[in-house]
Design an enzyme around this catalytic site. Structure first.
Site, PDB file in Angstrom:
ATOM      1  N   ASP A  30      14.080   8.126   0.967  1.00 56.29           N
ATOM      2  CA  ASP A  30      14.387   6.981   0.107  1.00 56.29           C
ATOM      3  C   ASP A  30      15.864   7.027  -0.280  1.00 56.29           C
ATOM      4  O   ASP A  30      16.390   8.080  -0.635  1.00 56.29           O
ATOM      5  CB  ASP A  30      13.494   7.007  -1.134  1.00 56.29           C
ATOM      6  CG  ASP A  30      13.485   5.668  -1.860  1.00 56.29           C
ATOM      7  OD1 ASP A  30      12.432   5.015  -1.882  1.00 56.29           O
ATOM      8  OD2 ASP A  30      14.543   5.277  -2.397  1.00 56.29           O
ATOM      9  N   ASN A  87       3.076   0.695  -4.071  1.00 50.15           N
ATOM     10  CA  ASN A  87       3.211  -0.425  -4.987  1.00 50.15           C
ATOM     11  C   ASN A  87       2.794  -1.685  -4.234  1.00 50.15           C
ATOM     12  O   ASN A  87       3.394  -2.016  -3.212  1.00 50.15           O
ATOM     13  CB  ASN A  87       4.655  -0.547  -5.481  1.00 50.15           C
ATOM     14  CG  ASN A  87       5.096   0.673  -6.269  1.00 50.15           C
ATOM     15  OD1 ASN A  87       4.325   1.233  -7.033  1.00 50.15           O
ATOM     16  ND2 ASN A  87       6.340   1.102  -6.061  1.00 50.15           N
ATOM     17  N   VAL A  96      10.204  -4.023  -1.419  1.00 51.77           N
ATOM     18  CA  VAL A  96      10.377  -4.219   0.030  1.00 51.77           C
ATOM     19  C   VAL A  96       9.006  -4.583   0.593  1.00 51.77           C
ATOM     20  O   VAL A  96       8.045  -3.808   0.471  1.00 51.77           O
ATOM     21  CB  VAL A  96      10.930  -2.950   0.716  1.00 51.77           C
ATOM     22  CG1 VAL A  96      11.039  -3.173   2.227  1.00 51.77           C
ATOM     23  CG2 VAL A  96      12.294  -2.564   0.136  1.00 51.77           C
ATOM     24  N   HIS A 100       4.623   0.440   2.718  1.00 52.35           N
ATOM     25  CA  HIS A 100       5.166   1.798   2.771  1.00 52.35           C
ATOM     26  C   HIS A 100       4.509   2.649   1.709  1.00 52.35           C
ATOM     27  O   HIS A 100       4.050   2.151   0.675  1.00 52.35           O
ATOM     28  CB  HIS A 100       6.689   1.790   2.593  1.00 52.35           C
ATOM     29  CG  HIS A 100       7.142   1.064   1.365  1.00 52.35           C
ATOM     30  ND1 HIS A 100       7.232  -0.313   1.308  1.00 52.35           N
ATOM     31  CD2 HIS A 100       7.507   1.515   0.140  1.00 52.35           C
ATOM     32  CE1 HIS A 100       7.637  -0.670   0.106  1.00 52.35           C
ATOM     33  NE2 HIS A 100       7.807   0.414  -0.627  1.00 52.35           N
ATOM     34  N   HIS A 102       5.078   5.986  -0.692  1.00 50.75           N
ATOM     35  CA  HIS A 102       6.056   6.911  -1.261  1.00 50.75           C
ATOM     36  C   HIS A 102       5.440   8.308  -1.287  1.00 50.75           C
ATOM     37  O   HIS A 102       4.357   8.500  -1.866  1.00 50.75           O
ATOM     38  CB  HIS A 102       6.393   6.526  -2.701  1.00 50.75           C
ATOM     39  CG  HIS A 102       7.052   5.180  -2.859  1.00 50.75           C
ATOM     40  ND1 HIS A 102       8.396   5.033  -3.069  1.00 50.75           N
ATOM     41  CD2 HIS A 102       6.530   3.923  -2.847  1.00 50.75           C
ATOM     42  CE1 HIS A 102       8.683   3.743  -3.190  1.00 50.75           C
ATOM     43  NE2 HIS A 102       7.567   3.044  -3.071  1.00 50.75           N
TER      44      HIS A 102
HETATM   45  P1  5GP Z   1       8.978  -0.385  -3.454  1.00 49.77           P
HETATM   46  O1  5GP Z   1       9.752  -0.709  -4.712  1.00 49.77           O
HETATM   47  O2  5GP Z   1       8.883  -1.603  -2.557  1.00 49.77           O
HETATM   48  O3  5GP Z   1       7.654   0.268  -3.685  1.00 49.77           O
HETATM   49  O4  5GP Z   1       9.819   0.711  -2.696  1.00 49.77           O
HETATM   50  C1  5GP Z   1      10.946   0.392  -1.949  1.00 49.77           C
HETATM   51  C2  5GP Z   1      11.787   1.637  -1.850  1.00 49.77           C
HETATM   52  O5  5GP Z   1      12.740   1.431  -0.838  1.00 49.77           O
HETATM   53  C3  5GP Z   1      12.546   1.965  -3.134  1.00 49.77           C
HETATM   54  O6  5GP Z   1      12.171   3.251  -3.596  1.00 49.77           O
HETATM   55  C4  5GP Z   1      14.012   1.909  -2.706  1.00 49.77           C
HETATM   56  O7  5GP Z   1      14.802   2.913  -3.305  1.00 49.77           O
HETATM   57  C5  5GP Z   1      13.926   2.070  -1.208  1.00 49.77           C
HETATM   58  N1  5GP Z   1      14.999   1.407  -0.466  1.00 49.77           N
HETATM   59  C6  5GP Z   1      15.551   0.175  -0.725  1.00 49.77           C
HETATM   60  N2  5GP Z   1      16.499  -0.101   0.197  1.00 49.77           N
HETATM   61  C7  5GP Z   1      16.540   0.983   1.037  1.00 49.77           C
HETATM   62  C8  5GP Z   1      17.352   1.289   2.179  1.00 49.77           C
HETATM   63  O8  5GP Z   1      18.203   0.520   2.618  1.00 49.77           O
HETATM   64  N3  5GP Z   1      17.121   2.496   2.777  1.00 49.77           N
HETATM   65  C9  5GP Z   1      16.181   3.373   2.311  1.00 49.77           C
HETATM   66  N4  5GP Z   1      16.051   4.522   2.976  1.00 49.77           N
HETATM   67  N5  5GP Z   1      15.409   3.109   1.241  1.00 49.77           N
HETATM   68  C10 5GP Z   1      15.599   1.933   0.613  1.00 49.77           C
END
Ligand code: 5GP
Ligand code: ZN
Length: 114
Positions: A30, A87, A96, A100, A102
């Site tokens: 992340d 999430n 995103v 995915h 975590h």
């Molecule tokens: P969500 O909030 O959708 O559950 O998790 C999305 C995750 O993607 C977040 O923890 C965020 O830090 C991570 N993230 C956002 N943009 C990028 C990116 O460009 N590269 C990587 N490796 N992680 C990202």
């Protein structure tokens, strides 16, 4: 899928710190880690949210948990304890919209999550 950040990382169009890949799943660090170990385990198939996963995707999702166990061992958090979190939807914090998981570890976690 065009305009999807994680499809871009999976396809190598966008830089990602990839720690594992196979035919079905890619895992990368992340970019904004919330724990000493914070890895995103991502099915290659573009599924927007957990709610969009169908019965046909259940095997794939099971495989994700196998990868989580493997990465937990490899990154030294298997014995200390780790968390696998999804999430689903903006209200739960999804930012995103490519499914995915975590994988978080390396520190103590409170329950329930905030
Ligand atoms: P969500 O909030 O959708 O559950 O998790 C999305 C995750 O993607 C977040 O923890 C965020 O830090 C991570 N993230 C956002 N943009 C990028 C990116 O460009 N590269 C990587 N490796 N992680 C990202
Ligand atoms: Zn995608």
């Amino acid at each position: 899928m065009d305009d999807c950040l994680f499809c871009g990382i999976i396809e190598g169009k966008i830089k990602g710190d990839i720690v594992y890949r196979n035919d079905n799943v890619v895992a990368f660090k992340d970019v904004s880690p919330k724990a000493p170990v914070h890895i995103l385990i991502v099915p290659r198939k573009h599924i927007a949210t957990l709610l969009d996963a169908t019965v046909e995707d259940h095997k794939l999702i099971g495989e994700v948990f196998g990868v989580a166990n493997r990465l937990a061992e490899e990154h030294g958090i298997a014995k200390s304890g780790f968390r696998v979190a999804v999430n689903c939807g903006a209200g739960a914090g999804q930012s995103v919209f490519h499914l995915h998981f975590h994988l978080l570890g390396g520190r103590a976690f409170s329950w329930p999550p905030g």
